[in-house]
Write an enzyme that holds these catalytic residues in place. Structure first.
Site, mmCIF file in Angstrom:
data_model
loop_
_atom_site.group_PDB
_atom_site.id
_atom_site.type_symbol
_atom_site.label_atom_id
_atom_site.label_comp_id
_atom_site.label_asym_id
_atom_site.label_seq_id
_atom_site.Cartn_x
_atom_site.Cartn_y
_atom_site.Cartn_z
ATOM 1 N N TRP A 129 -9.663 7.900 -17.240
ATOM 2 C CA TRP A 129 -9.566 7.668 -16.137
ATOM 3 C C TRP A 129 -10.309 8.786 -15.378
ATOM 4 C CZ3 TRP A 129 -9.470 3.479 -14.214
ATOM 5 C CH2 TRP A 129 -8.815 2.516 -14.735
ATOM 6 N N ASP A 177 -5.718 13.268 -9.314
ATOM 7 C CA ASP A 177 -5.311 11.846 -9.469
ATOM 8 C C ASP A 177 -4.029 11.691 -9.925
ATOM 9 O OD1 ASP A 177 -5.091 9.312 -10.067
ATOM 10 O OD2 ASP A 177 -6.803 9.006 -11.420
ATOM 11 N N LYS A 208 2.328 1.804 -9.679
ATOM 12 C CA LYS A 208 3.057 2.343 -10.926
ATOM 13 C C LYS A 208 4.436 2.747 -10.113
ATOM 14 C CE LYS A 208 -1.512 3.393 -12.536
ATOM 15 N NZ LYS A 208 -1.611 2.251 -13.589
HETATM 16 N N1 PMP Z 1 -6.371 6.777 -12.221
HETATM 17 C C1 PMP Z 1 -5.497 6.521 -13.009
HETATM 18 C C2 PMP Z 1 -4.732 7.746 -13.638
HETATM 19 C C3 PMP Z 1 -4.856 5.496 -13.536
HETATM 20 O O1 PMP Z 1 -3.848 5.115 -14.224
HETATM 21 C C4 PMP Z 1 -5.584 3.950 -12.954
HETATM 22 C C5 PMP Z 1 -5.130 2.598 -13.025
HETATM 23 N N2 PMP Z 1 -4.345 2.483 -14.249
HETATM 24 C C6 PMP Z 1 -6.464 4.331 -12.031
HETATM 25 C C7 PMP Z 1 -6.820 5.655 -11.652
HETATM 26 C C8 PMP Z 1 -7.319 2.988 -10.972
HETATM 27 O O2 PMP Z 1 -6.410 2.641 -10.494
HETATM 28 P P1 PMP Z 1 -6.882 1.340 -9.665
HETATM 29 O O3 PMP Z 1 -6.808 0.301 -10.604
HETATM 30 O O4 PMP Z 1 -5.823 1.336 -8.591
HETATM 31 O O5 PMP Z 1 -8.405 1.521 -8.898
#
Ligand code: PMP
Length: 359
Positions: free
Chosen positions: A101, A171, A195
């Site tokens: 991520w 994040d 989440k």
């Molecule tokens: N950052 C993290 C730490 C994540 O776990 C996720 C999704 N699992 C995201 C970003 C991306 O999120 P989204 O699908 O809401 O764009």
């Protein structure tokens, strides 16, 4: 029967919240319509939206000099929105790389500025870890430092908040509201809702006031924090139902005793699972002790040929979504706030019984 859901996201929601949403679905508080069918500008809806923000401020102890924005596009859209909002005056930023991520955030940011990538992932005794911040080369003049506090796929989490001179951007998609955190240490926090907050479709941004005037001129107005802050996150129609439902989750969290109380349960859950894995010769967790995630527990089986059977049998036992992310394989149990201790107890019993039969 509701199954135990270990999905990484969209993740389990508290049953009590879903029951309340169900009870209110057709006729919200005697108005004769669903909350989904109301104007976002109506006084009824605005009160719901404001209550959700007030409760979140209480839960996270958010100081008054921070705006809370209820946006759309997921955490991934923030990978673009953050550099567009913050690199207008100084186009340099530091990004800490610890996994998939943070890497995605880096790739997007590189389109908008000069990005100094700090490689902070390492392996210690064959376990994944995060390097000590004293070894990082941060720039002298970065507009901000970005990091992913909990790498959902890797199951790798920071043990503390890094110290930086530039504003810190985090994040918190998979760790928000799981443990107390000092918001005043951050310039900006963002998190996709699906989440620990509510349903997908909503993204939270908590941003310090002094960072609202650094946007690039070409930024789309929907992505501009200053514009969203001025319009109470209603520059256009927000994700009204996801916002409402997140408000119900915040109320539920307050009823549980707030973040401190849920954190204690989260620690019990994580300890139970990690202790079991550590004591077992059949299962393995690939993360160094200091950087184990409280929310996402990846593990492997001694024989990877057994993975398919493990997942099939788990499902028969009402233990759902235990497959690791498609990019890394293995197993992963996500044990967010709405996953009760009993779910982890049931998982550990199943794992033990499976290991006895196949170990
Ligand atoms: N950052 C993290 C730490 C994540 O776990 C996720 C999704 N699992 C995201 C970003 C991306 O999120 P989204 O699908 O809401 O764009």
């Amino acid at each position: 029967m509701r199954a135990y859901n270990f999905c990484a996201g969209p993740a389990a929601l508290p049953t009590a919240v879903l029951e309340r949403a169900q009870a209110e679905l057709l006729d919200w508080q005697g108005k004769g319509v669903s909350i989904m069918e109301m104007s976002h500008r109506s006084s009824d809806y605005v009160a719901v939206a404001e209550k959700a923000e007030a409760d979140l401020r209480t839960l996270m102890n958010i100081p008054d000099n921070y705006k809370v924005l209820f946006l759309q596009g997921g955490a991934s859209l923030q990978f673009s929105a953050i550099p567009l909002n913050l690199l207008g005056k100084n186009a340099q930023a530091d990004y800490i790389h610890t996994g998939i991520w943070s890497e995605k955030a880096i790739k997007e940011a590189q389109r908008y500025g000069q990005i100094n990538v700090v490689e902070a992932g390492s392996k210690v005794d064959n376990k994944f870890a995060i390097t000590d911040e004293s070894t990082w080369s941060l720039s002298d003049n970065a507009a901000y430092v970005h990091y992913c506090e909990n790498e959902t796929i890797g199951g790798l989490q920071f043990s503390h908040i890094p110290t930086t001179t530039a504003p810190l951007i985090a994040d918190l998609s998979s760790s928000i509201l799981s443990a107390p955190i000092d918001v005043s240490k951050f310039g900006l926090i963002y998190a996709g809702a699906q989440k620990n907050i509510g349903p997908a479709g909503l993204t939270l941004v908590i941003v310090r006031d002094d960072l609202l005037d650094q946007a690039k001129p070409e930024i789309p107005s929907l992505l501009k924090y200053a514009a969203q802050a001025k319009n109470e996150s209603m520059v256009n129609t927000p994700a009204t139902y996801a916002w409402y439902l997140s408000g119900l989750v915040f109320e539920w969290l307050l009823e549980q005793g707030g973040v401190d109380a849920i954190h204690k349960i989260n620690q019990q859950k994580a300890e139970l699972l990690y202790d079991y894995i550590d004591a077992s010769a059949f299962y393995n967790n690939p993360i160094a002790l200091a950087n184990r995630s409280l929310m996402n527990v990846p593990f492997t089986l001694a024989d990877s040929q057994l993975e398919k059977l493990f997942l099939e049998e788990a499902e028969k036992n009402h233990l759902l979504n235990l497959a690791g992310h498609r990019s890394v394989g293995g197993m992963r149990a996500s044990i967010y706030n709405a996953v009760p201790l009993e779910a982890v107890q049931a998982l550990v019993s199943f794992m033990d019984e499976f290991a006895k039969r196949h170990g």
